[in-house]
Design an enzyme around this catalytic site. Structure first.
Site, PDB file in Angstrom:
ATOM      1  N   ASN A   1     -10.242-112.158  20.908  1.00  0.00           N
ATOM      2  CA  ASN A   1      -9.954-112.016  19.476  1.00  0.00           C
ATOM      3  C   ASN A   1      -8.794-112.923  19.070  1.00  0.00           C
ATOM      4  O   ASN A   1      -7.738-112.895  19.717  1.00  0.00           O
ATOM      5  CB  ASN A   1      -9.565-110.570  19.149  1.00  0.00           C
ATOM      6  CG  ASN A   1     -10.730-109.617  19.168  1.00  0.00           C
ATOM      7  OD1 ASN A   1     -11.777-109.895  19.743  1.00  0.00           O
ATOM      8  ND2 ASN A   1     -10.559-108.480  18.526  1.00  0.00           N
ATOM      9  N   VAL A   2      -8.988-113.688  18.005  1.00  0.00           N
ATOM     10  CA  VAL A   2      -7.918-114.555  17.494  1.00  0.00           C
ATOM     11  C   VAL A   2      -7.848-114.400  15.987  1.00  0.00           C
ATOM     12  O   VAL A   2      -8.855-114.547  15.288  1.00  0.00           O
ATOM     13  CB  VAL A   2      -8.152-116.044  17.852  1.00  0.00           C
ATOM     14  CG1 VAL A   2      -6.969-116.886  17.381  1.00  0.00           C
ATOM     15  CG2 VAL A   2      -8.374-116.219  19.352  1.00  0.00           C
TER      16      VAL A   2
ATOM     17  N   SER B   1     -11.263-106.774   9.576  1.00  0.00           N
ATOM     18  CA  SER B   1     -10.535-105.593  10.025  1.00  0.00           C
ATOM     19  C   SER B   1     -10.383-104.589   8.892  1.00  0.00           C
ATOM     20  O   SER B   1     -10.663-104.891   7.723  1.00  0.00           O
ATOM     21  CB  SER B   1      -9.147-106.001  10.522  1.00  0.00           C
ATOM     22  OG  SER B   1      -8.367-106.475   9.418  1.00  0.00           O
TER      23      SER B   1
ATOM     24  N   ASP C   1     -10.636 -97.845  16.649  1.00  0.00           N
ATOM     25  CA  ASP C   1      -9.349 -97.937  17.337  1.00  0.00           C
ATOM     26  C   ASP C   1      -8.648 -96.586  17.299  1.00  0.00           C
ATOM     27  O   ASP C   1      -7.970 -96.242  16.331  1.00  0.00           O
ATOM     28  CB  ASP C   1      -8.483 -99.018  16.678  1.00  0.00           C
ATOM     29  CG  ASP C   1      -7.143 -99.205  17.391  1.00  0.00           C
ATOM     30  OD1 ASP C   1      -6.909 -98.513  18.402  1.00  0.00           O
ATOM     31  OD2 ASP C   1      -6.344-100.042  16.930  1.00  0.00           O
TER      32      ASP C   1
ATOM     33  N   HIS D   1      -7.165-108.353  22.800  1.00  0.00           N
ATOM     34  CA  HIS D   1      -6.554-108.386  21.478  1.00  0.00           C
ATOM     35  C   HIS D   1      -5.169-109.025  21.609  1.00  0.00           C
ATOM     36  O   HIS D   1      -4.577-109.047  22.680  1.00  0.00           O
ATOM     37  CB  HIS D   1      -6.429-106.975  20.912  1.00  0.00           C
ATOM     38  CG  HIS D   1      -7.728-106.380  20.479  1.00  0.00           C
ATOM     39  ND1 HIS D   1      -7.960-105.954  19.189  1.00  0.00           N
ATOM     40  CD2 HIS D   1      -8.885-106.159  21.148  1.00  0.00           C
ATOM     41  CE1 HIS D   1      -9.189-105.483  19.093  1.00  0.00           C
ATOM     42  NE2 HIS D   1      -9.777-105.598  20.280  1.00  0.00           N
ATOM     43  N   GLY D   2      -4.650-109.535  20.501  1.00  0.00           N
ATOM     44  CA  GLY D   2      -3.348-110.193  20.558  1.00  0.00           C
ATOM     45  C   GLY D   2      -3.410-111.551  21.230  1.00  0.00           C
ATOM     46  O   GLY D   2      -2.409-112.043  21.758  1.00  0.00           O
TER      47      GLY D   2
ATOM     48  N   HIS E   1      -0.297-107.889  19.221  1.00  0.00           N
ATOM     49  CA  HIS E   1      -0.825-108.401  17.959  1.00  0.00           C
ATOM     50  C   HIS E   1       0.230-109.169  17.145  1.00  0.00           C
ATOM     51  O   HIS E   1       1.427-108.901  17.241  1.00  0.00           O
ATOM     52  CB  HIS E   1      -1.344-107.248  17.090  1.00  0.00           C
ATOM     53  CG  HIS E   1      -2.566-106.593  17.621  1.00  0.00           C
ATOM     54  ND1 HIS E   1      -2.553-105.357  18.215  1.00  0.00           N
ATOM     55  CD2 HIS E   1      -3.859-107.003  17.656  1.00  0.00           C
ATOM     56  CE1 HIS E   1      -3.788-105.031  18.589  1.00  0.00           C
ATOM     57  NE2 HIS E   1      -4.599-106.014  18.259  1.00  0.00           N
TER      58      HIS E   1
ATOM     59  N   ASP F   1     -13.411-104.931  12.981  1.00  0.00           N
ATOM     60  CA  ASP F   1     -12.280-104.917  13.904  1.00  0.00           C
ATOM     61  C   ASP F   1     -11.273-103.842  13.495  1.00  0.00           C
ATOM     62  O   ASP F   1     -10.982-103.665  12.306  1.00  0.00           O
ATOM     63  CB  ASP F   1     -11.622-106.303  13.890  1.00  0.00           C
ATOM     64  CG  ASP F   1     -10.559-106.483  14.952  1.00  0.00           C
ATOM     65  OD1 ASP F   1     -10.712-105.920  16.047  1.00  0.00           O
ATOM     66  OD2 ASP F   1      -9.584-107.209  14.681  1.00  0.00           O
TER      67      ASP F   1
END
Length: 280
Positions: free
Chosen positions: A227-228, A50, A105, A205-206, A177, A83
């Site tokens: 996503n993890v 990220s 994003d 996400h989250g 998140h 990310d």
């Protein structure tokens, strides 16, 4: 094995109606653990860094090159992804570096600004094999308040995909998140509605705050890329704490980091296998 394109992995997961694990890399050891999980399970995975990870390391190139090298050397099908890039220039840099996908994003901006900048990233990636992911409907908890009430509108999602040309879409359906408890309830009807409205794979996400049962139901409703990050970080850190409590004399960091890496890999493998078992 050469690095696999994100598009190839997403298309295959959609065709099989399975979930595809996308796990965040924090440092070299997490990347190693995730790839080991993919190799042991013989399942594909997406490694992702990220913008926050880049900031932690102080530079894009070292951690990006390390992740690309680990993916390149793996016997598993591994894709690499950027990310949560809120700076489009970082997305451009990842595209130039050969990443299989990038996420711009712009969810914190107005709809019009999100469309405009996302389209710029998509146009920059044109002619490459880099897929662009975007987010519509702000998922809270990432340097902002948790707000599980935010939802993505299916009609707006369809319009957004048409206007931007993105290859995948992260949607707000009740997750948030950086959750350390798996208590989020995701909106399964909304997931199905968005999935029916758009023609690209949907991203959650989250996911760290979502239970196994909810993740399975979410994948069956139409989610593909899961996503993890926080959940795996907690497993890694928890094992290091246990190791140091039982071995207070240890000073060689390799010994306790290896314990954390092993625990993270086992949990990553469990999640990959869970996502693979979710077909209708």
């Amino acid at each position: 094995m050469t690095i696999t394109s994100t598009r190839e992995l997403l298309d295959a997961a959609v065709a099989r109606q399975r979930g595809l694990g996308a796990f965040n890399v924090i440092h070299l050891e997490t990347a190693e653990a995730i790839v080991e999980a993919a190799e042991s399970s013989e399942l594909p995975v997406i490694l992702q860094i990220s913008q926050n990870c880049v900031a932690y390391h102080g530079n894009f190139s070292p951690i990006a090159r390390a992740m690309l090298a680990i993916a390149e050397e793996s016997t598993a099908k591994v894709a690499v992804h950027l990310d949560h890039a809120e700076d489009p220039n970082l997305a451009f840099r990842a595209i130039d570096s050969g990443f299989g996908s990038v996420m711009y994003d712009g969810s914190a901006h107005s709809y019009a600004q999100n469309v405009e900048t996302t389209r710029r990233v998509v146009e920059y990636a044109h002619g490459t094999d880099t897929l662009v992911e975007a987010e519509l409907g702000e998922v809270g908890g990432k340097n902002k308040p948790h707000d599980p009430g935010v939802r993505t509108d299916p009609a707006e999602a369809a319009e957004f995909v048409r206007e931007t040309g993105v290859g995948s879409l992260a949607i707000a359906v009740g997750s948030s998140h950086a959750m350390t408890e798996r208590v989020a309830a995701i909106d399964l009807e909304l997931i199905a509605s968005v999935n029916a409205a758009v023609r690209v794979p949907l991203v959650l996400h989250g996911s760290s705050g979502v239970s196994d049962e909810q993740l399975v139901l979410g994948i069956r409703a139409g989610l593909t890329k899961i996503n993890v990050s926080t959940h795996l970080n907690a497993v890694f850190t928890g094992e290091i704490r246990r190791y140091l409590a039982g071995n207070p004399e240890v000073v060689d960091s390799r010994r306790y980091i290896a314990a954390g890496r092993k625990a993270l890999s086992a949990e990553a493998q469990r999640l990959l296998e869970l996502f693979e078992r979710t077909g209708k």
